[in-house]
Design an enzyme around this catalytic site. Structure first.
Site, PDB file in Angstrom:
ATOM      1  N   GLU A  42       0.562  -1.094   0.104  1.00 33.33           N
ATOM      2  CA  GLU A  42      -0.530  -0.334  -0.130  1.00 33.33           C
ATOM      3  C   GLU A  42       0.774   1.381   0.177  1.00 33.33           C
ATOM      4  O   GLU A  42       0.542   2.312   1.004  1.00 33.33           O
ATOM      5  CB  GLU A  42      -1.683  -0.194   0.963  1.00 33.33           C
ATOM      6  CG  GLU A  42      -2.133  -1.332   1.427  1.00 33.33           C
ATOM      7  CD  GLU A  42      -2.989  -0.932   1.992  1.00 33.33           C
ATOM      8  OE1 GLU A  42      -2.427  -0.246   3.026  1.00 33.33           O
ATOM      9  OE2 GLU A  42      -3.881  -1.781   2.408  1.00 33.33           O
ATOM     10  N   GLU A  75      -5.396  -8.993  -0.041  1.00 29.60           N
ATOM     11  CA  GLU A  75      -6.267  -8.995   0.950  1.00 29.60           C
ATOM     12  C   GLU A  75      -7.396  -7.915   0.364  1.00 29.60           C
ATOM     13  O   GLU A  75      -8.177  -7.427  -0.120  1.00 29.60           O
ATOM     14  CB  GLU A  75      -5.565  -7.421   1.719  1.00 29.60           C
ATOM     15  CG  GLU A  75      -4.130  -7.070   2.837  1.00 29.60           C
ATOM     16  CD  GLU A  75      -3.886  -5.376   3.014  1.00 29.60           C
ATOM     17  OE1 GLU A  75      -4.453  -5.120   3.491  1.00 29.60           O
ATOM     18  OE2 GLU A  75      -2.840  -5.173   3.237  1.00 29.60           O
TER      19      GLU A  75
HETATM   20  O1  AHR Z   1      -4.529  -6.447   6.938  1.00 31.11           O
HETATM   21  C1  AHR Z   1      -4.565  -4.889   7.727  1.00 31.11           C
HETATM   22  C2  AHR Z   1      -4.155  -3.938   7.180  1.00 31.11           C
HETATM   23  O2  AHR Z   1      -5.006  -3.227   6.525  1.00 31.11           O
HETATM   24  C3  AHR Z   1      -2.871  -3.905   7.077  1.00 31.11           C
HETATM   25  O3  AHR Z   1      -1.874  -4.124   7.402  1.00 31.11           O
HETATM   26  C4  AHR Z   1      -2.376  -2.882   5.401  1.00 31.11           C
HETATM   27  O4  AHR Z   1      -2.140  -3.256   3.983  1.00 31.11           O
HETATM   28  C5  AHR Z   1      -4.497  -2.834   5.067  1.00 31.11           C
HETATM   29  O5  AHR Z   1      -4.264  -1.408   5.358  1.00 31.11           O
END
Ligand code: AHR
Length: 491
Positions: free
Chosen positions: A172, A291
């Site tokens: 990110e 994610e």
């Molecule tokens: O999964 C939790 C967090 O969410 C991770 O660390 C990040 O990549 C995202 O914002």
């Protein structure tokens, strides 16, 4: 209400890459410490990993697990988690405002991953660090030369390389919350250079570039385009991250959110292909949805005090969350021509299907069930569907009541249909037609249903669990109101 799905053996989307059933373990809260690792727990193995947690993870049949972050990785020095455990430094983790003991690092995690019957997806720090440390980590993990980092691994007790195939180029990096946040062109250059060096060390690895932290960020699109313009030739995938939640308390609207996920996937695939065309490239960059989950109740939490393994992001999932997770899995399956990897974020304690008490019990949350069945039975070729069903309106969008995927598993000799009935008050009578298959007989119907959309599981009561439905003699299939279903047809 009535609905019909028609598939044909020859009308295929693509073969599912099993890595879409991946997950994620970050050094965050109690995911590692108190989650997968708890040396004082009665079920701990000789490395300190909980065997009872491992058993549940093995049931989920997770082919790939992303590690060690997440936001954590952007401030992480991988060397801290290697070698003599007594000498490892304790450090402040600025991502989650907590203390990292480094008792677990790549040395231990790659042992754990074998015990979980999985494969490691390793993320490198492109926040506070860069190409040099990234290429050294590749040598440490995968090197077989008589050189410093490969020898360091041998000295630490690992003669054989870890052979990690999949690598994420940071995390990110478009977000201001990220340590070492970069503009798209800064990150694109950094990812291209780090990636080049990493592939020079080990040409067999695959690389994932960071896409946007979420779809509705204003830089979405421009970010992907600029990053890929810089790094297209080096990378193999671009990442997508998405978390949804029922913030408004409107369940009908909430259950439509998998359509936004679908739109996100199609948008990123189009950007990849526009860069491909601009570059006259013959290579296709695919998507790593590394994610995804429901997450809104504990979003924005960081530890109030700098402590080890704080109780943060311990989201409690209810039944309607499991329905959306089911629909998100259906979306991944239906987009398997472009999404080759995906990670349910995360796996234990932190926005997770599996919960533990440090030193105590382990239990499964509602979202465990759709993932369990998708991962174990959603394998093979996704078929295109001609679907007839009613829909409802969310704003100007038509949302079909029936959400479904149909997967042909030739090896098992079956067709597996995953279905969510989004209707809050009507059951669906389903007519399923599989053309060009000699015959198809319904052999199993598994259902996840609860009258109470807000029901949760906890360590003593499992209110939401998948159950077998009795198959009717005349072959009619009924999908209860607000239910998730898996139907297996022998062919
Ligand atoms: O999964 C939790 C967090 O969410 C991770 O660390 C990040 O990549 C995202 O914002």
């Amino acid at each position: 209400m009535k609905a019909k799905i028609l598939v044909n053996k020859n009308f295929i989307i693509d073969e599912i890459d099993r890595r879409i059933y991946g997950s994620f373990i970050e050094h965050l809260g109690r995911a590692v410490y108190g989650g997968i690792y708890d040396p004082s727990h009665p079920s701990a193995d000789e490395l300190g990993f909980r065997k009872d947690v491992l058993e549940l993870i093995k049931k989920l049949n997770v082919p790939i697990i992303r590690y060690p972050g997440g936001n954590f990785v952007s401030g992480y020095n991988w060397e801290d988690g290697t070698g003599d455990r007594a000498k490892r430094p304790k450090k402040i983790d600025l991502a989650w405002n907590s203390i990292e003991t480094n008792e677990v690092g790549v040395d231990e995690f790659q042992e754990w991953i074998k015990r979980a019957n999985s494969e490691l997806m390793m993320a490198v720090n492109l926040g506070t660090r860069g190409p040099d440390d990234a290429r050294n980590l590749v040598e440490y993990c995968n090197g077989d030369t008589d050189t410093y980092y490969a020898n360091l691994r041998r000295k630490n007790g690992f003669d054989k390389p870890f052979s990690i195939k999949t690598w994420c180029l940071g995390n990110e990096m478009d977000g201001k919350h990220q340590m070492g946040h970069k503009t798209a062109s800064e990150y694109g250059r950094c990812a291209a250079e780090a990636g080049r060096l990493m592939k020079w060390v080990d040409p067999s690895i695959e690389l994932v570039a960071c896409g946007s932290m979420f779809f509705h960020i204003p830089t979405f699109g421009e970010w992907e385009w600029t990053v890929l313009d810089e790094a297209y030739d080096v990378v193999d995938y671009i990442s997508l991250h998405a978390y949804y939640g029922n913030r408004s308390g409107n369940t009908a609207e909430y259950l439509s959110k998998s359509l936004a996920m679908d739109e996100f996937i199609k948008g990123v695939a189009n950007i990849c292909d526009s860069v491909k065309a601009k570059k006259h490239s013959s290579k296709t960059v695919n998507l790593s949805f590394d994610e995804w989950n429901v997450w809104f109740r504990t979003m924005g939490e960081v530890s109030k005090e700098r402590v080890e393994a704080p109780h943060i992001l311990e989201e409690i999932y209810n039944f309607e969350d499991a329905l959306l997770v089911g629909s998100m899995l259906i979306t991944l399956q239906n987009n398997c021509d472009r999404v080759k990897m995906a990670c349910l974020a995360q796996l234990v304690n932190v926005i997770a299907p599996i919960m533990t008490e440090t030193g105590g019990d382990v239990w499964v949350q509602t979202i465990f069930y759709p993932f369990l069945y998708a991962s174990n039975y959603g394998n093979g070729i996704t078929l295109r569907q001609i679907k007839t069903c009613d829909s409802y309106k969310v704003g100007s969008m038509n949302v079909p009541y029936l959400d479904s995927s149909v997967i042909y598993n030739e090896e098992a000799g079956e067709i597996v249909l995953f279905a969510v009935n989004r209707s809050l008050d009507s059951e669906i009578e389903l007519d399923f037609v599989a053309q060009d298959f000699a015959s198809s007989e319904l052999i199993e119907h598994i259902e996840l249903y609860c009258d109470d959309l807000k029901a949760i599981n906890d360590k003593s009561t499992e209110r939401v669990a998948a159950e077998k439905v009795k198959i009717s003699e005349n072959g009619t299939v009924t999908l209860k109101k607000h239910s998730w279903n898996m139907l297996r047809f022998k062919i």
